[in-house]
Design a protein around this motif. Sequence first.
Motif, short mmCIF file in Angstrom:
data_model
loop_
_atom_site.label_atom_id
_atom_site.label_comp_id
_atom_site.label_asym_id
_atom_site.label_seq_id
_atom_site.Cartn_x
_atom_site.Cartn_y
_atom_site.Cartn_z
N ALA A 1 41.69 54.18 21.57
CA ALA A 1 40.73 55.27 21.46
C ALA A 1 41.26 56.46 20.67
N ASP A 2 42.58 56.55 20.49
CA ASP A 2 43.15 57.64 19.69
C ASP A 2 43.39 57.21 18.25
N SER A 3 42.79 56.10 17.87
CA SER A 3 43.03 55.52 16.55
C SER A 3 41.72 55.36 15.78
N ALA A 4 41.85 55.23 14.45
CA ALA A 4 40.69 55.02 13.59
C ALA A 4 40.97 53.84 12.66
N VAL A 5 40.17 52.80 12.78
CA VAL A 5 40.32 51.64 11.90
C VAL A 5 39.78 52.00 10.52
N ASP A 6 40.26 51.30 9.49
CA ASP A 6 39.69 51.58 8.18
C ASP A 6 38.41 50.77 7.97
N ARG B 1 33.22 56.28 15.27
CA ARG B 1 32.66 56.38 13.91
C ARG B 1 33.33 55.36 12.99
N ALA B 2 34.64 55.25 13.11
CA ALA B 2 35.36 54.30 12.25
C ALA B 2 34.99 52.87 12.58
N LEU B 3 34.83 52.55 13.85
CA LEU B 3 34.46 51.19 14.25
C LEU B 3 33.06 50.83 13.76
N ASN C 1 40.94 59.15 29.14
CA ASN C 1 40.91 60.59 28.84
C ASN C 1 41.07 60.86 27.34
N GLU C 2 40.13 60.31 26.56
CA GLU C 2 40.17 60.47 25.11
C GLU C 2 38.90 61.13 24.57
N GLU C 3 38.36 62.07 25.33
CA GLU C 3 37.11 62.72 24.93
C GLU C 3 37.19 63.34 23.55
N GLN C 4 38.35 63.88 23.18
CA GLN C 4 38.48 64.57 21.90
C GLN C 4 38.60 63.61 20.72
N LEU C 5 39.32 62.48 20.92
CA LEU C 5 39.59 61.57 19.81
C LEU C 5 38.64 60.38 19.75
N LEU C 6 37.96 60.09 20.83
CA LEU C 6 37.08 58.91 20.87
C LEU C 6 35.96 58.96 19.84
N PRO C 7 35.31 60.11 19.57
CA PRO C 7 34.25 60.11 18.56
C PRO C 7 34.73 59.60 17.20
N ARG C 8 35.93 60.02 16.77
CA ARG C 8 36.47 59.53 15.51
C ARG C 8 36.67 58.03 15.55
N CYS C 9 37.20 57.52 16.67
CA CYS C 9 37.41 56.09 16.84
C CYS C 9 36.10 55.32 16.68
N ALA D 1 30.44 46.75 7.62
CA ALA D 1 30.98 46.09 6.42
C ALA D 1 31.08 44.58 6.55
N VAL D 2 30.69 44.03 7.71
CA VAL D 2 30.69 42.57 7.88
C VAL D 2 29.27 42.09 8.10
N ALA D 3 29.07 40.80 7.84
CA ALA D 3 27.71 40.25 7.86
C ALA D 3 27.38 39.53 9.16
N ILE D 4 28.24 39.65 10.17
CA ILE D 4 27.99 38.97 11.45
C ILE D 4 27.91 40.02 12.56
#
Length: 241
Positions: free
Chosen positions: A105-110, A35-37, A25-33, A43-46
């Motif tokens: 899903a409520d998080s955003a990686v850098d 996009r960040a992923l 149930n992360e419909e609101q925060l999943l898009p941000r997650c 940024a990686v070559a594999i």
Amino acid sequence: MIVSEEGGRHRPEPTRIVVVVPVCNEEQLLPRCLRALRRSADAVAIPVRIQLVLNGCTDGSARVAGPDIEVVTLDEPNVGMARGLGFAAAGAGCGRETWFATTDADSAVDQWWLRRQLRHARRGADIVAGVVRVDDWSASTPVARARYEQRYRRPQGDGHGHVHGANLGFRADTYWDAGGFDALATGEDVDLVERATARGAHLVWAEDVVVTTSGRTEGRAPDGFAAHVRALDQVSEADSA
């Protein structure tokens, strides 16, 4: 390419990555997650495979994933079971040359989340435990925020000492050798790391591997990060009573 860890143990450099994200149930925060992923994957070559596991979802989370995202479904809202299912679905048969990672899903990686994990892997890490930053403290008291930040920065032996399912990476063979994630409603991340290190896995406490997570006080796991933040608020209220 083969690289060496201090002590002479040779480990192959990862040639692909699998990222598993449990979603409840992360419909609101999943898009941000997501996009960040995607940004971190670019940024990686594999090759990077992003695997969502919808566990017990009753909202529109399933509609958020794009065509580039793999999705499996689990009826039961159990985060340990969800992470385990994700790696079983996406990483079955993966061995020493695959790097596994997981976030929430409520998080955003850098942007450099995966790139820096791979750098630690090239230096011999079997497990990389990163740090989390809270994106919004508005649901908590200022005292709770200060207490959290003070405790988080406190040195834990040779590293920061925090294990977060929202910021964890490991070699596929290390994961399988430890038995994978257990079907735990909470604490599945700590449990896996404890079992892996007990079998000799090399753990790196990586302060340069950063994830921003929700500061909400009502979370999905019974005793997860939100419960920890909520407990700090309760302590704050007790102190001021």
